[in-house]
Design a protein around this motif. Structure first.
Motif, PDB file in Angstrom:
ATOM      1  N   THR A  35      59.037 121.817 -77.915  1.00 58.61           N
ATOM      2  CA  THR A  35      59.374 120.697 -77.057  1.00 58.61           C
ATOM      3  C   THR A  35      60.425 119.814 -77.724  1.00 58.61           C
ATOM      4  O   THR A  35      60.629 119.879 -78.931  1.00 58.61           O
ATOM      5  CB  THR A  35      58.120 119.858 -76.749  1.00 58.61           C
ATOM      6  OG1 THR A  35      57.552 119.391 -77.977  1.00 58.61           O
ATOM      7  CG2 THR A  35      57.096 120.668 -75.987  1.00 58.61           C
ATOM      8  N   GLN A  37      60.293 116.609 -78.027  1.00 60.05           N
ATOM      9  CA  GLN A  37      59.611 115.590 -78.823  1.00 60.05           C
ATOM     10  C   GLN A  37      58.841 116.293 -79.945  1.00 60.05           C
ATOM     11  O   GLN A  37      58.023 117.176 -79.688  1.00 60.05           O
ATOM     12  CB  GLN A  37      58.670 114.789 -77.932  1.00 60.05           C
ATOM     13  CG  GLN A  37      58.096 113.579 -78.608  1.00 60.05           C
ATOM     14  CD  GLN A  37      57.294 112.724 -77.627  1.00 60.05           C
ATOM     15  OE1 GLN A  37      56.841 113.189 -76.609  1.00 60.05           O
ATOM     16  NE2 GLN A  37      57.122 111.473 -77.973  1.00 60.05           N
ATOM     17  N   CYS A  63      66.358 116.871 -80.889  1.00 60.41           N
ATOM     18  CA  CYS A  63      64.946 116.493 -80.846  1.00 60.41           C
ATOM     19  C   CYS A  63      64.763 114.990 -81.038  1.00 60.41           C
ATOM     20  O   CYS A  63      65.533 114.342 -81.747  1.00 60.41           O
ATOM     21  CB  CYS A  63      64.163 117.199 -81.944  1.00 60.41           C
ATOM     22  SG  CYS A  63      64.137 118.988 -81.799  1.00 60.41           S
ATOM     23  N   LEU A  89      49.390 110.444 -81.850  1.00 62.99           N
ATOM     24  CA  LEU A  89      50.093 111.393 -80.983  1.00 62.99           C
ATOM     25  C   LEU A  89      49.951 111.001 -79.513  1.00 62.99           C
ATOM     26  O   LEU A  89      50.926 111.042 -78.761  1.00 62.99           O
ATOM     27  CB  LEU A  89      49.571 112.813 -81.214  1.00 62.99           C
ATOM     28  CG  LEU A  89      49.918 113.441 -82.566  1.00 62.99           C
ATOM     29  CD1 LEU A  89      49.104 114.710 -82.783  1.00 62.99           C
ATOM     30  CD2 LEU A  89      51.402 113.721 -82.674  1.00 62.99           C
ATOM     31  N   PHE A  94      52.452 112.462 -76.685  1.00 59.64           N
ATOM     32  CA  PHE A  94      52.365 113.900 -76.940  1.00 59.64           C
ATOM     33  C   PHE A  94      51.251 114.498 -76.089  1.00 59.64           C
ATOM     34  O   PHE A  94      50.325 113.808 -75.673  1.00 59.64           O
ATOM     35  CB  PHE A  94      52.084 114.165 -78.425  1.00 59.64           C
ATOM     36  CG  PHE A  94      53.321 114.121 -79.283  1.00 59.64           C
ATOM     37  CD1 PHE A  94      53.792 115.255 -79.895  1.00 59.64           C
ATOM     38  CD2 PHE A  94      54.003 112.935 -79.471  1.00 59.64           C
ATOM     39  CE1 PHE A  94      54.926 115.217 -80.681  1.00 59.64           C
ATOM     40  CE2 PHE A  94      55.141 112.881 -80.251  1.00 59.64           C
ATOM     41  CZ  PHE A  94      55.604 114.027 -80.863  1.00 59.64           C
ATOM     42  N   HIS A  95      51.354 115.805 -75.836  1.00 66.22           N
ATOM     43  CA  HIS A  95      50.339 116.507 -75.066  1.00 66.22           C
ATOM     44  C   HIS A  95      50.134 117.895 -75.662  1.00 66.22           C
ATOM     45  O   HIS A  95      50.680 118.202 -76.726  1.00 66.22           O
ATOM     46  CB  HIS A  95      50.708 116.565 -73.581  1.00 66.22           C
ATOM     47  CG  HIS A  95      52.166 116.795 -73.333  1.00 66.22           C
ATOM     48  ND1 HIS A  95      52.738 118.043 -73.373  1.00 66.22           N
ATOM     49  CD2 HIS A  95      53.170 115.919 -73.099  1.00 66.22           C
ATOM     50  CE1 HIS A  95      54.040 117.940 -73.158  1.00 66.22           C
ATOM     51  NE2 HIS A  95      54.333 116.678 -72.990  1.00 66.22           N
ATOM     52  N   ASP A  97      51.210 120.905 -75.340  1.00 64.78           N
ATOM     53  CA  ASP A  97      52.290 121.815 -75.729  1.00 64.78           C
ATOM     54  C   ASP A  97      53.380 121.126 -76.540  1.00 64.78           C
ATOM     55  O   ASP A  97      54.444 121.693 -76.760  1.00 64.78           O
ATOM     56  CB  ASP A  97      52.878 122.520 -74.516  1.00 64.78           C
ATOM     57  CG  ASP A  97      53.525 121.562 -73.523  1.00 64.78           C
ATOM     58  OD1 ASP A  97      53.301 120.353 -73.645  1.00 64.78           O
ATOM     59  OD2 ASP A  97      54.245 122.042 -72.626  1.00 64.78           O
ATOM     60  N   SER A  98      53.117 119.913 -77.020  1.00 63.85           N
ATOM     61  CA  SER A  98      54.096 119.216 -77.859  1.00 63.85           C
ATOM     62  C   SER A  98      54.206 119.898 -79.229  1.00 63.85           C
ATOM     63  O   SER A  98      53.274 120.577 -79.674  1.00 63.85           O
ATOM     64  CB  SER A  98      53.692 117.756 -78.052  1.00 63.85           C
ATOM     65  OG  SER A  98      53.736 117.074 -76.822  1.00 63.85           O
ATOM     66  N   THR A  99      55.321 119.679 -79.879  1.00 60.29           N
ATOM     67  CA  THR A  99      55.584 120.296 -81.168  1.00 60.29           C
ATOM     68  C   THR A  99      55.140 119.390 -82.312  1.00 60.29           C
ATOM     69  O   THR A  99      55.526 118.228 -82.370  1.00 60.29           O
ATOM     70  CB  THR A  99      57.093 120.611 -81.313  1.00 60.29           C
ATOM     71  OG1 THR A  99      57.481 121.448 -80.226  1.00 60.29           O
ATOM     72  CG2 THR A  99      57.390 121.299 -82.630  1.00 60.29           C
TER      73      THR A  99
END
Length: 104
Positions: A35, A37, A63, A89, A94-95, A97-99
């Motif tokens: 992602t 983010q 990013c 996070l 963030f969720h 599938d966030s990196t």
């Protein structure tokens, strides 16, 4: 850059091998996989040594980078600290599938 493929079916990934790979991490950034983010979780010493290189390379790749510092030491490897990281996070949006990059 030489790579080793870790074959885990749909969860497979590559390990990149080379010199100064942290400074060049943005070059292997793949927007189809990661992602935009990105959170870097690290400790203060590793942050001081390598954080700016990693952030700069990821920012150059487009990013939005956030750093979450965790104090050094075994006593901070705890569920309480994990909960604090999760809270941060969530606050950053963030969720699942966030990196997240563990640097250290």
């Amino acid at each position: 850059m030489p790579k080793i493929k870790v074959d885990l079916g749909k969860n497979s990934y590559d390990i990149n091998i080379g010199v100064d790979t942290l400074r060049n991490i943005g070059e292997v950034y793949d927007p189809k996989v990661f992602t935009e983010q990105v959170a870097i979780v690290t400790d203060p010493l590793v942050e001081e040594l390598y954080g700016s290189k990693v952030r700069a390379s990821l920012r150059d790749a487009g990013c939005q980078v956030h750093t979450i510092e965790v104090p050094r030491g075994e006593k901070y490897k705890s569920l309480k600290m994990a909960a604090a990281i999760y809270d941060k996070l969530v606050a950053l949006g963030f969720h699942r599938d966030s990196t997240i990059i563990a640097l250290g």
